[in-house]
Design a protein around this motif. Sequence first.
Motif, PDB file in Angstrom:
ATOM      1  N   LYS A  47       0.825  -1.196   0.000  1.00  0.00           N
ATOM      2  CA  LYS A  47       0.000   0.000   0.000  1.00  0.00           C
ATOM      3  C   LYS A  47       0.868   1.257   0.000  1.00  0.00           C
ATOM      4  O   LYS A  47       0.601   2.211  -0.730  1.00  0.00           O
ATOM      5  N   ALA A  48       1.925   1.248   0.805  1.00  0.00           N
ATOM      6  CA  ALA A  48       2.830   2.394   0.854  1.00  0.00           C
ATOM      7  C   ALA A  48       3.510   2.603  -0.500  1.00  0.00           C
ATOM      8  O   ALA A  48       3.645   3.735  -0.973  1.00  0.00           O
ATOM      9  N   ILE A  49       3.904   1.511  -1.113  1.00  0.00           N
ATOM     10  CA  ILE A  49       4.545   1.599  -2.429  1.00  0.00           C
ATOM     11  C   ILE A  49       3.564   2.136  -3.455  1.00  0.00           C
ATOM     12  O   ILE A  49       3.913   2.998  -4.271  1.00  0.00           O
ATOM     13  N   SER A  50       2.321   1.658  -3.409  1.00  0.00           N
ATOM     14  CA  SER A  50       1.335   2.135  -4.389  1.00  0.00           C
ATOM     15  C   SER A  50       1.030   3.622  -4.185  1.00  0.00           C
ATOM     16  O   SER A  50       0.832   4.351  -5.153  1.00  0.00           O
ATOM     17  N   GLU A  51       1.036   4.089  -2.943  1.00  0.00           N
ATOM     18  CA  GLU A  51       0.827   5.514  -2.689  1.00  0.00           C
ATOM     19  C   GLU A  51       1.979   6.343  -3.240  1.00  0.00           C
ATOM     20  O   GLU A  51       1.772   7.412  -3.815  1.00  0.00           O
ATOM     21  N   LYS A  52       3.210   5.841  -3.056  1.00  0.00           N
ATOM     22  CA  LYS A  52       4.370   6.558  -3.598  1.00  0.00           C
ATOM     23  C   LYS A  52       4.321   6.596  -5.113  1.00  0.00           C
ATOM     24  O   LYS A  52       4.624   7.621  -5.735  1.00  0.00           O
ATOM     25  N   LEU A  53       3.918   5.470  -5.717  1.00  0.00           N
ATOM     26  CA  LEU A  53       3.809   5.434  -7.178  1.00  0.00           C
ATOM     27  C   LEU A  53       2.727   6.393  -7.677  1.00  0.00           C
ATOM     28  O   LEU A  53       2.888   7.027  -8.721  1.00  0.00           O
ATOM     29  N   GLU A  54       1.653   6.504  -6.918  1.00  0.00           N
ATOM     30  CA  GLU A  54       0.591   7.432  -7.297  1.00  0.00           C
ATOM     31  C   GLU A  54       1.097   8.868  -7.282  1.00  0.00           C
ATOM     32  O   GLU A  54       0.816   9.655  -8.187  1.00  0.00           O
ATOM     33  N   VAL A  55       1.875   9.223  -6.265  1.00  0.00           N
ATOM     34  CA  VAL A  55       2.447  10.565  -6.176  1.00  0.00           C
ATOM     35  C   VAL A  55       3.406  10.810  -7.340  1.00  0.00           C
ATOM     36  O   VAL A  55       3.392  11.872  -7.977  1.00  0.00           O
TER      37      VAL A  55
END
Length: 169
Positions: A74-82
């Motif tokens: 989830k943290a990785i997907s949030e960073k990728l979204e940013v």
Amino acid sequence: MLSENMKAIRKSKGLSQEELAIKLNVVRQTVSKWENGLSVPDSDILISISEVLETPVSTLLGESIAESKAGDLKAISEKLEVINLQLAQRKNMRKRILHWIFILLCAVIVTVFAVLIVLNSPYLDWDYNDPETAVFGVAFHIFEYLFVRLAPIIFIGAVVGIFLTRKKE
């Protein structure tokens, strides 16, 4: 232990067996045998594996590596979204800059054409007995000749560019 650790670290680095094999100059089947515990790499290859996977040999040999958790994903997907949002903003900014460059190019071409029309080729009346005047007159004539032939093509390209880069709402 080595096989499990190597597989977990390889996956956490986002490498496939094929990519790891290429970096180690071995075939994919060799990496597969190591990860399935069917064979063991020699010490030189083990050092190369640790360098490619950016992890100590001791970690490869003894310490267990935990698989990534859902929270990590989830943290990785949030960073990728940013990151994707930043890339989209950068793309839009480049598009706007290019749009204004095309508009500026059109304005410059129209202005130079207006100046050339007002001047009405003044070099035709010059006295070409003076070498400096002759060189300047020839240079001015070459500029005018090339500009009148190339500017319409560039202008059409810039107008097309303006339409292609306009903001769509």
